[in-house]
Design an enzyme around this catalytic site. Sequence first.
Site: not given
Length: 218
Positions: A32, A48, A50, A66, A71, A114, A133
Site C-alpha cells: 500500500e 547506545a 541503554r 535499527d 516500514r 520485523h 530494519e
Amino acid sequence: MMTYKFAIDEVNTKLNILKEEFQYIHDYNPIEHSISRVKSPESILKKAYRKNCGLSLAAIKENIQDIAGIRITCSFISDIYKVSEMITKQRDITVIERKDYIQNPKPNGYQSLHLIIKIPVFMSDRVEHTFVEIQIRTIAMDFWASLEHKIYYKFNKEVPERITRELKEAAVSATELDKKMERLHEEVKVIKNMENEEQHISNSPMNGEIRQLIGLLK
C-alpha cells in the site's frame, strides 16, 4: 549518517522495482505504501547508553541495527509474507534476524513482521555493509501501533491498566478484521477467476461447435 541514508535509498529502489514487477505479472500491488527514516544522532546515543555498547562508531554500527528503518504497509496478512519473501530473495541482501510478531504477538497485542537485513552500499572508495530494519504490517496493525505509541508517550510510559486492557482488546479486533478482509479478498479472487474462465470459453473459436454438440446431446 549518509551511509544509512544511501542504504535506505538502495532498499527503496528494490521495493519500487518489485512493486512494478508484481503489478505487471499479477495485476496487483501488495504494498500500500512505505515510509523510511534514519535515527537522529541524539536517538542513536540514547540507545547506545541503554545498550551499554560503547560510543565508538564501530561499536554503534555493530550493535545498533535499527539506525536505518523502513516500514511497509500491506492490505492483507498474506501480502506481508509475499513482500518479505521478495525482499529476502535478493542476492545482495543478507537476513540477520527475523521476528514474526504476527504468529507470536507481543503481550500488549502488537503485531508486525520485523527483518534486520544487511545491504552493501557502494561508495566511491569502499563498500559499506549496512544494517536496515524493515517492519511489514497491515493497515489495521499499523493503525493500532500508531495509536498505542501515542498513548504510551502521552502517559509518560505509565499507561493505566484499564487502557492497557482495552488496547489489547482493540488489537484482537484488528486481527479479526484482517482475517475477515483476507477471506473476502480470497472470495473475490475466486469469483474473478471463474468469470475470466467463462469469458475465455465464450470467446473461444470452438465455442460454436461446443454449443452444437450440447444441442445434439440434448
